[in-house]
Design a protein around this motif. Structure first.
Motif, PDB file in Angstrom:
ATOM      1  N   THR A   1       0.812  -1.208   0.000  1.00  0.00           N
ATOM      2  CA  THR A   1       0.000   0.000   0.000  1.00  0.00           C
ATOM      3  C   THR A   1       0.854   1.271   0.000  1.00  0.00           C
ATOM      4  O   THR A   1       0.425   2.306  -0.510  1.00  0.00           O
ATOM      5  CB  THR A   1      -0.971   0.017   1.193  1.00  0.00           C
ATOM      6  N   PHE A   2       2.084   1.187   0.550  1.00  0.00           N
ATOM      7  CA  PHE A   2       2.990   2.338   0.498  1.00  0.00           C
ATOM      8  C   PHE A   2       3.400   2.630  -0.943  1.00  0.00           C
ATOM      9  O   PHE A   2       3.349   3.779  -1.398  1.00  0.00           O
ATOM     10  CB  PHE A   2       4.235   2.091   1.349  1.00  0.00           C
ATOM     11  N   THR A   3       3.813   1.589  -1.671  1.00  0.00           N
ATOM     12  CA  THR A   3       4.145   1.793  -3.088  1.00  0.00           C
ATOM     13  C   THR A   3       2.874   2.149  -3.863  1.00  0.00           C
ATOM     14  O   THR A   3       2.923   2.837  -4.881  1.00  0.00           O
ATOM     15  CB  THR A   3       4.810   0.542  -3.697  1.00  0.00           C
ATOM     16  N   GLY A   4       1.728   1.676  -3.340  1.00  0.00           N
ATOM     17  CA  GLY A   4       0.452   2.036  -3.941  1.00  0.00           C
ATOM     18  C   GLY A   4       0.097   3.495  -3.735  1.00  0.00           C
ATOM     19  O   GLY A   4      -0.722   4.057  -4.460  1.00  0.00           O
ATOM     20  N   LEU A   5       0.697   4.130  -2.735  1.00  0.00           N
ATOM     21  CA  LEU A   5       0.534   5.570  -2.537  1.00  0.00           C
ATOM     22  C   LEU A   5       1.244   6.352  -3.643  1.00  0.00           C
ATOM     23  O   LEU A   5       0.783   7.393  -4.092  1.00  0.00           O
ATOM     24  CB  LEU A   5       1.129   5.996  -1.194  1.00  0.00           C
ATOM     25  N   ILE A   6       2.383   5.822  -4.068  1.00  0.00           N
ATOM     26  CA  ILE A   6       3.190   6.499  -5.090  1.00  0.00           C
ATOM     27  C   ILE A   6       2.590   6.278  -6.470  1.00  0.00           C
ATOM     28  O   ILE A   6       2.554   7.181  -7.304  1.00  0.00           O
ATOM     29  CB  ILE A   6       4.648   5.980  -5.053  1.00  0.00           C
ATOM     30  N   GLY A   7       2.105   5.065  -6.706  1.00  0.00           N
ATOM     31  CA  GLY A   7       1.623   4.681  -8.035  1.00  0.00           C
ATOM     32  C   GLY A   7       0.494   5.525  -8.598  1.00  0.00           C
ATOM     33  O   GLY A   7       0.601   6.032  -9.725  1.00  0.00           O
TER      34      GLY A   7
ATOM     35  N   MET B   1       4.177  -4.679  -7.345  1.00  0.00           N
ATOM     36  CA  MET B   1       2.756  -4.900  -7.620  1.00  0.00           C
ATOM     37  C   MET B   1       1.898  -3.785  -7.025  1.00  0.00           C
ATOM     38  O   MET B   1       0.913  -3.357  -7.626  1.00  0.00           O
ATOM     39  CB  MET B   1       2.304  -6.248  -7.070  1.00  0.00           C
ATOM     40  N   GLY B   2       2.276  -3.305  -5.841  1.00  0.00           N
ATOM     41  CA  GLY B   2       1.527  -2.213  -5.232  1.00  0.00           C
ATOM     42  C   GLY B   2       1.536  -0.973  -6.113  1.00  0.00           C
ATOM     43  O   GLY B   2       0.504  -0.333  -6.324  1.00  0.00           O
ATOM     44  N   PHE B   3       2.707  -0.655  -6.660  1.00  0.00           N
ATOM     45  CA  PHE B   3       2.859   0.526  -7.520  1.00  0.00           C
ATOM     46  C   PHE B   3       1.994   0.419  -8.775  1.00  0.00           C
ATOM     47  O   PHE B   3       1.370   1.394  -9.197  1.00  0.00           O
ATOM     48  CB  PHE B   3       4.329   0.689  -7.913  1.00  0.00           C
ATOM     49  N   LEU B   4       1.962  -0.777  -9.367  1.00  0.00           N
ATOM     50  CA  LEU B   4       1.216  -0.980 -10.615  1.00  0.00           C
ATOM     51  C   LEU B   4      -0.259  -1.281 -10.384  1.00  0.00           C
ATOM     52  O   LEU B   4      -1.126  -0.857 -11.148  1.00  0.00           O
ATOM     53  CB  LEU B   4       1.846  -2.133 -11.416  1.00  0.00           C
TER      54      LEU B   4
ATOM     55  N   LEU C   1     -11.572   7.851   6.234  1.00  0.00           N
ATOM     56  CA  LEU C   1     -12.289   7.393   7.436  1.00  0.00           C
ATOM     57  C   LEU C   1     -13.059   6.094   7.183  1.00  0.00           C
ATOM     58  O   LEU C   1     -13.134   5.220   8.042  1.00  0.00           O
ATOM     59  CB  LEU C   1     -13.266   8.467   7.915  1.00  0.00           C
ATOM     60  N   ILE C   2     -13.638   5.972   6.011  1.00  0.00           N
ATOM     61  CA  ILE C   2     -14.409   4.775   5.676  1.00  0.00           C
ATOM     62  C   ILE C   2     -13.501   3.583   5.436  1.00  0.00           C
ATOM     63  O   ILE C   2     -13.788   2.462   5.870  1.00  0.00           O
ATOM     64  CB  ILE C   2     -15.297   5.037   4.435  1.00  0.00           C
ATOM     65  N   PHE C   3     -12.371   3.815   4.767  1.00  0.00           N
ATOM     66  CA  PHE C   3     -11.567   2.690   4.303  1.00  0.00           C
ATOM     67  C   PHE C   3     -10.534   2.172   5.298  1.00  0.00           C
ATOM     68  O   PHE C   3     -10.036   1.061   5.123  1.00  0.00           O
ATOM     69  CB  PHE C   3     -10.905   3.031   2.959  1.00  0.00           C
ATOM     70  N   ILE C   4     -10.194   2.936   6.325  1.00  0.00           N
ATOM     71  CA  ILE C   4      -9.299   2.376   7.349  1.00  0.00           C
ATOM     72  C   ILE C   4      -9.933   1.138   7.987  1.00  0.00           C
ATOM     73  O   ILE C   4      -9.333   0.058   7.995  1.00  0.00           O
ATOM     74  CB  ILE C   4      -8.899   3.422   8.403  1.00  0.00           C
ATOM     75  N   PRO C   5     -11.169   1.224   8.500  1.00  0.00           N
ATOM     76  CA  PRO C   5     -11.794   0.016   9.058  1.00  0.00           C
ATOM     77  C   PRO C   5     -12.150  -1.025   7.994  1.00  0.00           C
ATOM     78  O   PRO C   5     -12.012  -2.230   8.225  1.00  0.00           O
ATOM     79  CB  PRO C   5     -13.060   0.547   9.734  1.00  0.00           C
ATOM     80  N   ALA C   6     -12.589  -0.553   6.813  1.00  0.00           N
ATOM     81  CA  ALA C   6     -12.961  -1.501   5.749  1.00  0.00           C
ATOM     82  C   ALA C   6     -11.764  -2.328   5.311  1.00  0.00           C
ATOM     83  O   ALA C   6     -11.866  -3.552   5.124  1.00  0.00           O
ATOM     84  CB  ALA C   6     -13.555  -0.741   4.565  1.00  0.00           C
ATOM     85  N   MET C   7     -10.606  -1.675   5.149  1.00  0.00           N
ATOM     86  CA  MET C   7      -9.393  -2.387   4.729  1.00  0.00           C
ATOM     87  C   MET C   7      -8.840  -3.257   5.854  1.00  0.00           C
ATOM     88  O   MET C   7      -8.246  -4.306   5.607  1.00  0.00           O
ATOM     89  CB  MET C   7      -8.330  -1.376   4.280  1.00  0.00           C
ATOM     90  N   MET C   8      -9.031  -2.837   7.098  1.00  0.00           N
ATOM     91  CA  MET C   8      -8.579  -3.643   8.236  1.00  0.00           C
ATOM     92  C   MET C   8      -9.288  -5.002   8.228  1.00  0.00           C
ATOM     93  O   MET C   8      -8.670  -6.042   8.421  1.00  0.00           O
ATOM     94  CB  MET C   8      -8.841  -2.899   9.550  1.00  0.00           C
TER      95      MET C   8
ATOM     96  N   SER D   1      -6.193   7.365  -1.550  1.00  0.00           N
ATOM     97  CA  SER D   1      -6.594   7.661  -0.178  1.00  0.00           C
ATOM     98  C   SER D   1      -7.261   6.456   0.460  1.00  0.00           C
ATOM     99  O   SER D   1      -7.019   6.138   1.628  1.00  0.00           O
ATOM    100  CB  SER D   1      -7.561   8.859  -0.166  1.00  0.00           C
ATOM    101  N   ALA D   2      -8.079   5.758  -0.338  1.00  0.00           N
ATOM    102  CA  ALA D   2      -8.799   4.589   0.183  1.00  0.00           C
ATOM    103  C   ALA D   2      -7.878   3.396   0.377  1.00  0.00           C
ATOM    104  O   ALA D   2      -7.683   2.905   1.494  1.00  0.00           O
ATOM    105  CB  ALA D   2      -9.938   4.226  -0.768  1.00  0.00           C
ATOM    106  N   PHE D   3      -7.306   2.922  -0.721  1.00  0.00           N
ATOM    107  CA  PHE D   3      -6.542   1.677  -0.675  1.00  0.00           C
ATOM    108  C   PHE D   3      -5.070   1.898  -0.326  1.00  0.00           C
ATOM    109  O   PHE D   3      -4.394   0.962   0.087  1.00  0.00           O
ATOM    110  CB  PHE D   3      -6.649   0.946  -2.023  1.00  0.00           C
ATOM    111  N   GLY D   4      -4.585   3.138  -0.512  1.00  0.00           N
ATOM    112  CA  GLY D   4      -3.194   3.437  -0.215  1.00  0.00           C
ATOM    113  C   GLY D   4      -2.982   3.829   1.234  1.00  0.00           C
ATOM    114  O   GLY D   4      -2.519   3.035   2.051  1.00  0.00           O
ATOM    115  N   VAL D   5      -3.363   5.072   1.562  1.00  0.00           N
ATOM    116  CA  VAL D   5      -3.195   5.551   2.942  1.00  0.00           C
ATOM    117  C   VAL D   5      -4.016   4.690   3.905  1.00  0.00           C
ATOM    118  O   VAL D   5      -3.529   4.234   4.946  1.00  0.00           O
ATOM    119  CB  VAL D   5      -3.623   7.033   3.055  1.00  0.00           C
ATOM    120  N   GLY D   6      -5.284   4.464   3.540  1.00  0.00           N
ATOM    121  CA  GLY D   6      -6.139   3.620   4.375  1.00  0.00           C
ATOM    122  C   GLY D   6      -5.591   2.227   4.539  1.00  0.00           C
ATOM    123  O   GLY D   6      -5.651   1.635   5.625  1.00  0.00           O
ATOM    124  N   GLY D   7      -5.034   1.689   3.446  1.00  0.00           N
ATOM    125  CA  GLY D   7      -4.477   0.331   3.487  1.00  0.00           C
ATOM    126  C   GLY D   7      -3.250   0.216   4.376  1.00  0.00           C
ATOM    127  O   GLY D   7      -3.084  -0.773   5.099  1.00  0.00           O
ATOM    128  N   ILE D   8      -2.368   1.206   4.324  1.00  0.00           N
ATOM    129  CA  ILE D   8      -1.160   1.191   5.171  1.00  0.00           C
ATOM    130  C   ILE D   8      -1.545   1.228   6.648  1.00  0.00           C
ATOM    131  O   ILE D   8      -1.074   0.423   7.455  1.00  0.00           O
ATOM    132  CB  ILE D   8      -0.237   2.384   4.836  1.00  0.00           C
TER     133      ILE D   8
END
Length: 400
Positions: free
Chosen positions: A61-67, A114-117, A231-238, A352-359
């Protein structure tokens, strides 16, 4: 007579585009079913701890933040979503197919790349559809529904593939489906950067540069979208990242996980098919509140579940939470983003959802499970979900 003939030609062309994108969504989300749904289960089966799995998911998800901002910006700069999409899918197929042959370090590198792509791909595809024409934008839900159907069928099938044929066949199949996605993409034209009347009327918004990107990131309406999404995706991704251990904790296995994810994905289809109608009938913030409320309800269901069968209700409510959220947020961003930054804006939103929220979800979830137990993770998830509902409700009341 001539007008009627021309109208029929335009109608047939429109139906052809809808069919092509529907097929592309079907196979694209089939690849997600293989890689995204079972990665945590695979890492657990080769002996990784929850904290180590959480670290790897955080890397992805960190590399997904950059991608997303990078790839979205490239799409807008070269004015071709198709080329970027095809190159990314080809690279991902080559990386995932030999997954079971990687050692620890290669696995680490592969998950990072894979996260980046991987993270930007759905935004690139969705922007390709939404920006092709107003008709494709309003019918985005219909096409996305076929992605949910593809995901549902493949995620169920590959739960059985793992049991009977093992992980090597499972990940090799990703390469085959990625190849099919590339072939379908090559057959579709990319007209999503054709100059519209809006872009001619507002030439200042056509530029794709850092100055306009900074303006976008200062827009209060867009910042609200990013904050609520987080706010929605932190718990959803957890819950999603640790769904495999959750299923195992209530006595389930990979087949149960497959069934839960089947209902999870299949339930999205009816909502996506109906998306055009509720987007025209209801305000975007009201729809966001609706989605956030059902995200909260899903989290509570998972926390109270004591058997795999009860988790099916979690899956069935995907339609009223993620289904409503995705269609609403895509259309919301389309409206508020400047013409030259449409893909960038969509990519950053999903980042924001899958990147920051995912990390945050991966690290916090792994820490809570290993240190305090699964119930502590559920309590924190419910708190975040409740906060999302309160923030959206306050915004609606304040505007009213």
């Amino acid at each position: 007579m001539l007008k009627k003939y021309i109208k029929n030609i335009e109608s047939n062309k429109y139906l052809k585009i809808i069919a092509e994108f529907s097929l592309l969504q079907f196979f694209f989300w089939s690849t997600w079913a293989i890689y995204g749904s079972y990665l945590v289960l695979y890492l657990g089966e080769i002996g990784y701890s929850n904290m180590r799995i959480g670290t790897l998911m955080s890397l992805r998800t960190f590399t997904g933040l950059i991608g997303p901002p990078v790839i979205g910006f490239i799409c807008d700069k070269i004015e071709s979503r198709k080329i970027v999409f095809i190159i990314s899918m080809t690279l991902m197929g080559l990386i995932v197919a030999p997954f079971t042959f990687y050692g620890d370090w290669m696995l680490f590198i592969a998950i990072g790349v894979m996260g980046f792509l991987w993270e930007p791909q759905q935004s690139v595809l969705d922007s390709w559809i939404i920006e092709t024409s107003e008709k494709t934008a309003l019918n985005y839900g219909f096409m996305r529904a076929w992605g949910s159907i593809g995901f549902a069928l493949v995620v169920t099938l590959f739960g059985l593939v793992i049991e009977f044929f093992g992980w090597t066949v499972h990940f090799s199949s990703y390469g085959l489906l990625a190849f099919i996605v590339v072939v379908i993409s090559l057959m579709i034209e990319d007209n999503s950067y054709a100059k519209s009347d809006d872009s001619i009327a507002e030439p200042g918004k056509q530029k794709t540069n850092l100055k306009n990107l900074l303006k976008l990131l200062k827009d209060p309406e867009y910042l609200f979208v990013l904050f609520v999404t987080l706010l929605i995706f932190i718990p959803a991704m957890m819950i999603m990242v640790y769904l495999a251990p959750i299923v195992q904790a209530v006595g389930g296995d990979s087949r149960d996980l497959g069934y839960i994810l089947f209902f999870n994905a299949l339930s999205e289809a009816p909502i996506f098919f109906m998306a055009k109608h509720f987007l025209q009938k209801y305000k975007t913030k009201a729809l966001l509140l609706f989605a956030a409320t059902f995200y909260l309800l899903r989290t509570i269901i998972v926390a109270l579940a004591v058997s795999p069968a009860q988790l099916i209700f979690y899956g069935l409510l995907q339609s009223l939470s993620f289904g409503v959220f995705l269609v609403t947020i895509r259309y919301y961003v389309k409206i508020i983003a400047p013409v030259g930054l449409k893909t960038t804006a969509q990519s950053i939103t999903l980042m924001s959802a899958f990147g920051v929220g995912g990390i945050i979800a991966s690290l916090l979830g792994g820490f809570l499970i290993d240190t305090y137990g699964m119930n502590s993770m559920f309590a924190v998830s419910i708190a975040f979900s409740l906060l999302a509902v309160i923030v959206i409700l306050f915004s609606i009341i304040r505007k009213t």
